[in-house]
Design a protein around this motif. Structure first.
Motif, PDB file in Angstrom:
ATOM      1  N   VAL A 164      46.109  51.168  56.761  1.00 14.68           N
ATOM      2  CA  VAL A 164      46.428  49.977  57.011  1.00 14.68           C
ATOM      3  C   VAL A 164      48.031  50.138  55.964  1.00 14.68           C
ATOM      4  CG1 VAL A 164      44.163  48.900  56.823  1.00 14.68           C
ATOM      5  CG2 VAL A 164      45.449  49.260  54.750  1.00 14.68           C
ATOM      6  N   GLN A 165      48.689  49.185  55.868  1.00 18.55           N
ATOM      7  CA  GLN A 165      49.647  49.092  55.094  1.00 18.55           C
ATOM      8  C   GLN A 165      49.029  49.708  53.727  1.00 18.55           C
ATOM      9  OE1 GLN A 165      52.828  46.105  56.100  1.00 18.55           O
ATOM     10  NE2 GLN A 165      51.938  45.747  57.425  1.00 18.55           N
ATOM     11  N   LYS A 166      49.505  49.955  52.792  1.00 22.21           N
ATOM     12  CA  LYS A 166      49.738  50.230  51.427  1.00 22.21           C
ATOM     13  C   LYS A 166      49.886  49.011  50.425  1.00 22.21           C
ATOM     14  CE  LYS A 166      51.076  53.516  47.400  1.00 22.21           C
ATOM     15  NZ  LYS A 166      51.886  54.508  47.131  1.00 22.21           N
ATOM     16  N   GLU A 167      50.770  47.755  50.699  1.00 19.31           N
ATOM     17  CA  GLU A 167      50.076  46.891  49.738  1.00 19.31           C
ATOM     18  C   GLU A 167      49.072  46.563  50.713  1.00 19.31           C
ATOM     19  OE1 GLU A 167      52.245  43.537  51.842  1.00 19.31           O
ATOM     20  OE2 GLU A 167      53.905  44.991  51.190  1.00 19.31           O
ATOM     21  N   VAL A 168      48.682  46.606  51.753  1.00 19.38           N
ATOM     22  CA  VAL A 168      47.052  45.672  51.501  1.00 19.38           C
ATOM     23  C   VAL A 168      46.183  46.051  51.442  1.00 19.38           C
ATOM     24  CG1 VAL A 168      45.153  45.201  54.538  1.00 19.38           C
ATOM     25  CG2 VAL A 168      47.971  44.635  54.214  1.00 19.38           C
ATOM     26  N   ALA A 173      41.766  46.712  46.841  1.00 19.95           N
ATOM     27  CA  ALA A 173      40.941  46.763  45.793  1.00 19.95           C
ATOM     28  C   ALA A 173      41.585  46.434  44.953  1.00 19.95           C
ATOM     29  CB  ALA A 173      41.418  48.419  45.682  1.00 19.95           C
ATOM     30  N   ALA A 174      41.865  45.515  45.055  1.00 17.68           N
ATOM     31  CA  ALA A 174      42.752  44.627  42.988  1.00 17.68           C
ATOM     32  C   ALA A 174      42.076  44.420  42.580  1.00 17.68           C
ATOM     33  CB  ALA A 174      43.784  43.796  43.182  1.00 17.68           C
ATOM     34  N   LYS A 175      41.667  43.846  40.931  1.00 26.13           N
ATOM     35  CA  LYS A 175      41.050  43.593  40.158  1.00 26.13           C
ATOM     36  C   LYS A 175      41.114  42.587  39.646  1.00 26.13           C
ATOM     37  CE  LYS A 175      37.994  46.696  41.071  1.00 26.13           C
ATOM     38  NZ  LYS A 175      36.117  46.699  42.046  1.00 26.13           N
ATOM     39  N   PRO A 176      40.264  41.412  39.500  1.00 28.44           N
ATOM     40  CA  PRO A 176      41.197  39.926  39.225  1.00 28.44           C
ATOM     41  C   PRO A 176      42.178  40.327  37.607  1.00 28.44           C
ATOM     42  CG  PRO A 176      39.120  39.537  39.066  1.00 28.44           C
ATOM     43  CD  PRO A 176      39.346  40.784  39.420  1.00 28.44           C
ATOM     44  N   GLY A 177      43.173  39.633  37.479  1.00 30.76           N
ATOM     45  CA  GLY A 177      43.804  39.673  36.105  1.00 30.76           C
ATOM     46  C   GLY A 177      44.995  40.743  36.789  1.00 30.76           C
ATOM     47  N   THR A 178      45.215  41.359  37.369  1.00 27.78           N
ATOM     48  CA  THR A 178      45.973  42.340  38.474  1.00 27.78           C
ATOM     49  C   THR A 178      47.225  41.948  39.014  1.00 27.78           C
ATOM     50  OG1 THR A 178      45.200  43.608  39.820  1.00 27.78           O
ATOM     51  CG2 THR A 178      44.785  44.783  37.722  1.00 27.78           C
ATOM     52  N   ASP A 179      48.357  41.941  39.346  1.00 27.59           N
ATOM     53  CA  ASP A 179      48.916  41.350  39.621  1.00 27.59           C
ATOM     54  C   ASP A 179      49.014  41.652  42.052  1.00 27.59           C
ATOM     55  OD1 ASP A 179      50.718  41.580  38.078  1.00 27.59           O
ATOM     56  OD2 ASP A 179      52.223  42.959  38.712  1.00 27.59           O
ATOM     57  N   ASN A 180      48.210  42.476  41.787  1.00 27.45           N
ATOM     58  CA  ASN A 180      48.066  42.437  43.469  1.00 27.45           C
ATOM     59  C   ASN A 180      46.514  41.512  43.432  1.00 27.45           C
ATOM     60  OD1 ASN A 180      50.422  44.614  44.746  1.00 27.45           O
ATOM     61  ND2 ASN A 180      49.088  45.419  43.285  1.00 27.45           N
ATOM     62  N   TYR A 181      46.069  40.820  43.054  1.00 29.47           N
ATOM     63  CA  TYR A 181      44.701  40.337  43.196  1.00 29.47           C
ATOM     64  C   TYR A 181      45.133  38.698  44.051  1.00 29.47           C
ATOM     65  CZ  TYR A 181      40.076  38.062  42.480  1.00 29.47           C
ATOM     66  OH  TYR A 181      39.048  37.972  42.640  1.00 29.47           O
ATOM     67  N   GLY A 182      43.930  38.891  44.692  1.00 34.09           N
ATOM     68  CA  GLY A 182      43.897  37.948  45.697  1.00 34.09           C
ATOM     69  C   GLY A 182      42.892  37.117  46.783  1.00 34.09           C
ATOM     70  N   TYR A 191      31.799  40.850  49.609  1.00 31.42           N
ATOM     71  CA  TYR A 191      30.733  41.750  51.080  1.00 31.42           C
ATOM     72  C   TYR A 191      30.498  42.818  49.930  1.00 31.42           C
ATOM     73  CZ  TYR A 191      31.308  37.930  53.986  1.00 31.42           C
ATOM     74  OH  TYR A 191      31.596  36.662  54.547  1.00 31.42           O
ATOM     75  N   GLY A 192      31.142  43.798  48.947  1.00 30.98           N
ATOM     76  CA  GLY A 192      30.888  45.018  48.543  1.00 30.98           C
ATOM     77  C   GLY A 192      31.833  45.088  47.977  1.00 30.98           C
ATOM     78  N   SER A 193      32.203  46.318  48.403  1.00 26.30           N
ATOM     79  CA  SER A 193      33.364  47.342  47.433  1.00 26.30           C
ATOM     80  C   SER A 193      34.284  48.210  48.397  1.00 26.30           C
ATOM     81  CB  SER A 193      32.571  49.045  46.811  1.00 26.30           C
ATOM     82  OG  SER A 193      31.697  49.403  47.290  1.00 26.30           O
ATOM     83  N   LEU A 218      35.448  50.416  52.709  1.00 30.70           N
ATOM     84  CA  LEU A 218      35.417  49.198  52.086  1.00 30.70           C
ATOM     85  C   LEU A 218      33.124  50.043  52.604  1.00 30.70           C
ATOM     86  CD1 LEU A 218      37.920  48.209  53.869  1.00 30.70           C
ATOM     87  CD2 LEU A 218      36.756  46.114  52.891  1.00 30.70           C
ATOM     88  N   ASP A 219      33.103  49.205  52.130  1.00 28.83           N
ATOM     89  CA  ASP A 219      31.334  49.274  52.273  1.00 28.83           C
ATOM     90  C   ASP A 219      30.580  48.021  51.750  1.00 28.83           C
ATOM     91  OD1 ASP A 219      30.531  52.662  52.252  1.00 28.83           O
ATOM     92  OD2 ASP A 219      32.308  52.681  50.934  1.00 28.83           O
ATOM     93  N   PHE A 220      30.126  47.629  52.617  1.00 27.08           N
ATOM     94  CA  PHE A 220      28.939  45.923  52.380  1.00 27.08           C
ATOM     95  C   PHE A 220      27.875  45.904  51.939  1.00 27.08           C
ATOM     96  CE2 PHE A 220      32.534  46.373  56.550  1.00 27.08           C
ATOM     97  CZ  PHE A 220      33.616  46.324  55.873  1.00 27.08           C
TER      98      PHE A 220
END
Length: 294
Positions: A164-168, A173-182, A191-193, A218-220
């Motif tokens: 995927v595109q790096k930004e995707v 992989a982003a966690k709550p409280g980080t800039d990329n989280y959405g 759904y998983g990790s 992604l592991d579901f």
């Protein structure tokens, strides 16, 4: 079962070897195939062909391609990644939309038992896939989010290892409280990790894309209950307007301000908190208190 040895990576770029004898991922071989079949990569279909043998092997390895494993690939292109997955003994099904590639894939995959399904990946019924299916694919960038959401909802798919595109990849992989989280980060976690495998430079593709790519796995967790559609809509609305508070975002979809304030207070969440800073468990508790889910 013994599989053929892979050519050494340096062989891929030898200019003194005939293109037809070069590995399928060699730039010379790729250009020769395209020229002979009168083809050019189609930007609208997101066609960027991988020409780095080391990365092809890393994707197949990270994706869990192994004897007897059912693997789904999206967009085989010239069949380069397809052959790498198949060489490991996996049972490969691949979806291809571009009918111009029929002759190429007949040539590059004709000696295999790979099942090619011709059609749009967005029209495929992923619920029909057998249990234990692993997705391994260089996804078309323009439909990445749509495809990932369908993989997540398909009960037979246990993992998706995708380019995927790096930004995707960073958003996934982003966690709550980080800039990329959405929203994409949230549903992936529901759904998983998510695991970042490696970045892939532009030069690993022909033609080179405009952006750096990442391999993400992604592991579901299919033992979890699938998130309710109402909860997914709630999360999407809560995270829709970044930089707005959770309270304002929920007001915008019709929730009563006093009810929101009461729920925030009961959960000991600040009234001015932004949704991207709130843990998924707390968002779920908010959804329960507001009557969205039980």
């Amino acid at each position: 079962m013994k599989h053929p040895a892979h050519p050494a990576p340096q062989d891929a770029d030898r200019d003194d070897a005939p293109a037809t004898n070069a590995p399928l991922y060699s730039p010379a071989r790729v250009r020769e195939l395209l020229t002979r079949h009168g083809l050019k990569p189609t930007k609208s279909l997101g066609q960027n062909f991988l020409i780095d043998g080391n990365i092809l092997r890393a994707i197949a390895e990270a994706g869990g391609a192994a004897p007897g494993v059912p693997v789904l690939e999206i967009g085989p292109g010239l069949g380069v990644l397809t052959r790498e997955i198949h060489s490991r003994g996996a049972q490969v099904t691949t979806l291809e939309k571009d009918e111009r590639l029929r002759a190429v894939l007949a040539e590059t995959l004709g000696d295999t038992d790979v099942q090619i399904i011709w059609g749009d990946a967005l029209d495929f019924d992923y619920a029909t896939l057998p249990a234990g299916t692993r997705v391994i694919a260089n996804l078309p960038y323009y439909i990445t989010g749509l495809l990932l959401s369908r993989f997540m909802r398909a009960p037979g798919i246990v993992s998706a290892t995708v380019l995927v595109q790096k930004e995707v990849g960073q958003r996934l992989a982003a966690k709550p409280g980080t800039d990329n989280y959405g929203f994409l980060s949230a549903i992936a976690a529901l759904y998983g990790s998510v695991r970042h495998v490696r970045d892939v430079p532009k030069g690993a593709f022909l033609p080179a894309p405009d952006v750096t790519s990442s391999v993400i796995r992604l592991d579901f967790d299919r033992d979890r209950s699938a998130p309710e559609p109402e909860f997914l809509k709630f999360i999407e609305a809560a995270l829709h307007h970044r930089r707005k508070t959770l309270r304002n975002n929920l007001r915008m979809i019709g929730h009563d301000g006093d009810a929101i304030d009461a729920a925030l207070a009961a959960l000991n969440i600040r009234a001015d908190v932004r949704a991207e800073d709130v843990a998924l468990g707390d968002l779920r508790d908010m959804a329960v208190k507001l009557g969205v889910i039980r």
